[in-house]
Scaffold this motif. Sequence first.
Motif, PDB file in Angstrom:
ATOM      1  N   THR A  36      39.723  14.905   1.440  1.00 41.04           N
ATOM      2  CA  THR A  36      39.652  13.838   2.085  1.00 41.04           C
ATOM      3  C   THR A  36      39.047  13.834   3.496  1.00 41.04           C
ATOM      4  O   THR A  36      39.132  14.914   4.156  1.00 41.04           O
ATOM      5  CB  THR A  36      41.499  13.547   2.255  1.00 41.04           C
ATOM      6  OG1 THR A  36      42.017  13.355   1.017  1.00 41.04           O
ATOM      7  CG2 THR A  36      41.560  12.429   3.369  1.00 41.04           C
TER       8      THR A  36
ATOM      9  N   LYS B 254      39.892   9.247  12.961  1.00 46.44           N
ATOM     10  CA  LYS B 254      40.726   8.640  14.019  1.00 46.44           C
ATOM     11  C   LYS B 254      39.862   8.313  15.188  1.00 46.44           C
ATOM     12  O   LYS B 254      39.237   9.108  15.790  1.00 46.44           O
ATOM     13  CB  LYS B 254      41.860   9.673  14.285  1.00 46.44           C
ATOM     14  CG  LYS B 254      42.778   9.780  13.094  1.00 46.44           C
ATOM     15  CD  LYS B 254      44.084  10.590  13.536  1.00 46.44           C
ATOM     16  CE  LYS B 254      44.853  10.633  12.461  1.00 46.44           C
ATOM     17  NZ  LYS B 254      46.164  11.535  12.589  1.00 46.44           N
TER      18      LYS B 254
ATOM     19  N   SER C 256      38.336  11.773   6.798  1.00 47.59           N
ATOM     20  CA  SER C 256      38.981  10.526   7.552  1.00 47.59           C
ATOM     21  C   SER C 256      38.573  10.407   9.380  1.00 47.59           C
ATOM     22  O   SER C 256      38.186  11.749   9.648  1.00 47.59           O
ATOM     23  CB  SER C 256      40.439  10.533   7.528  1.00 47.59           C
ATOM     24  OG  SER C 256      40.916  11.627   8.093  1.00 47.59           O
TER      25      SER C 256
ATOM     26  N   ASP D 281      40.514   2.497  11.271  1.00 47.23           N
ATOM     27  CA  ASP D 281      39.855   3.837  11.052  1.00 47.23           C
ATOM     28  C   ASP D 281      39.510   3.803   9.329  1.00 47.23           C
ATOM     29  O   ASP D 281      40.102   3.396   8.497  1.00 47.23           O
ATOM     30  CB  ASP D 281      40.685   4.767  11.418  1.00 47.23           C
ATOM     31  CG  ASP D 281      40.840   5.151  12.840  1.00 47.23           C
ATOM     32  OD1 ASP D 281      39.875   4.716  13.663  1.00 47.23           O
ATOM     33  OD2 ASP D 281      41.762   5.487  13.234  1.00 47.23           O
TER      34      ASP D 281
ATOM     35  N   LYS E 108      38.560   6.108   5.994  1.00 48.04           N
ATOM     36  CA  LYS E 108      39.128   7.386   5.031  1.00 48.04           C
ATOM     37  C   LYS E 108      38.420   7.467   3.667  1.00 48.04           C
ATOM     38  O   LYS E 108      38.315   6.093   3.285  1.00 48.04           O
ATOM     39  CB  LYS E 108      40.469   7.429   4.865  1.00 48.04           C
ATOM     40  CG  LYS E 108      41.008   8.535   4.081  1.00 48.04           C
ATOM     41  CD  LYS E 108      42.412   8.755   4.354  1.00 48.04           C
ATOM     42  CE  LYS E 108      43.183   7.825   3.231  1.00 48.04           C
ATOM     43  NZ  LYS E 108      44.393   7.895   2.960  1.00 48.04           N
TER      44      LYS E 108
ATOM     45  N   ASN F 135      38.316   9.467  -0.141  1.00 46.61           N
ATOM     46  CA  ASN F 135      38.700  10.618  -0.904  1.00 46.61           C
ATOM     47  C   ASN F 135      37.854  10.729  -2.020  1.00 46.61           C
ATOM     48  O   ASN F 135      37.258   9.684  -2.810  1.00 46.61           O
ATOM     49  CB  ASN F 135      39.984  10.256  -1.638  1.00 46.61           C
ATOM     50  CG  ASN F 135      41.217  10.033  -0.720  1.00 46.61           C
ATOM     51  OD1 ASN F 135      41.288  11.234   0.123  1.00 46.61           O
ATOM     52  ND2 ASN F 135      41.769   9.077  -0.668  1.00 46.61           N
TER      53      ASN F 135
ATOM     54  N   ALA G 203      41.756   4.228   6.292  1.00 49.90           N
ATOM     55  CA  ALA G 203      42.989   5.041   6.874  1.00 49.90           C
ATOM     56  C   ALA G 203      43.633   4.133   7.810  1.00 49.90           C
ATOM     57  O   ALA G 203      44.809   4.741   8.215  1.00 49.90           O
ATOM     58  CB  ALA G 203      42.247   6.130   7.869  1.00 49.90           C
TER      59      ALA G 203
END
Length: 156
Positions: free
Chosen positions: A89, A93, A91, A120, A122, A124, A116
Motif C-alpha cells: 500500500t 497524506k 499512500s 489524498d 492511495k 494498493n 485515501a
Amino acid sequence: MRLLIAAFFLLVLPAAAFACPDPSQYGSTHRFSGSELYSEKTFRVRAGGDTSIQRCKNVAPGTDDGQGYVMSKPDFSFNLSGMSGYTLTVSVKSECDSVLLINTASENWFYDDDDAGNLDAKINLTRPANGWLDIWVGTHDGSYCDAVLSLETFNR
C-alpha cells in the motif's frame, strides 16, 4: 539574431511545456524488503510539479483519468526485494489535493487521485514485483504543498 531567438522559443519551450514523467531518472533512492515494509515507512515530500500528466502517452494509468501535475523526475525510487506474498500500500497524506503516479519494476503505470479520502491518494499493489518502483507525488491542480508518502506491506 532575432531569427535564432525565435527558433529557440519555438523549439525549446514547447518541449519543456510538454515534458512527461521520466522513469529512466531516479528520485531519492531507498532499498527495502517486503518484510521491512511490514512496519510502515514514511517520507516527507513536497507534492506538486510543473508536468501535466494528462498529455503524456508514456503514462498509461489503468485507473482514474490521469489528471494531475508532477515533476519530470520521480520523487522516490525504491529498490524492492522479497515482495512475494505481500500487498504493498502506497499512500499520501497532504495539505492539498494530492495524486500518486507509480511506475513498477514490470513497467506498469498506476495513478490515483482520492482513494485515501480527504483528497489524498492511495494505491494498493496486490502483486508487487521485485525491482525498482518509481513514485511521483503530485497535485491535482498544479499547486504545491507539504505531504507525507507512506509505504506498508500486508500479507496476502
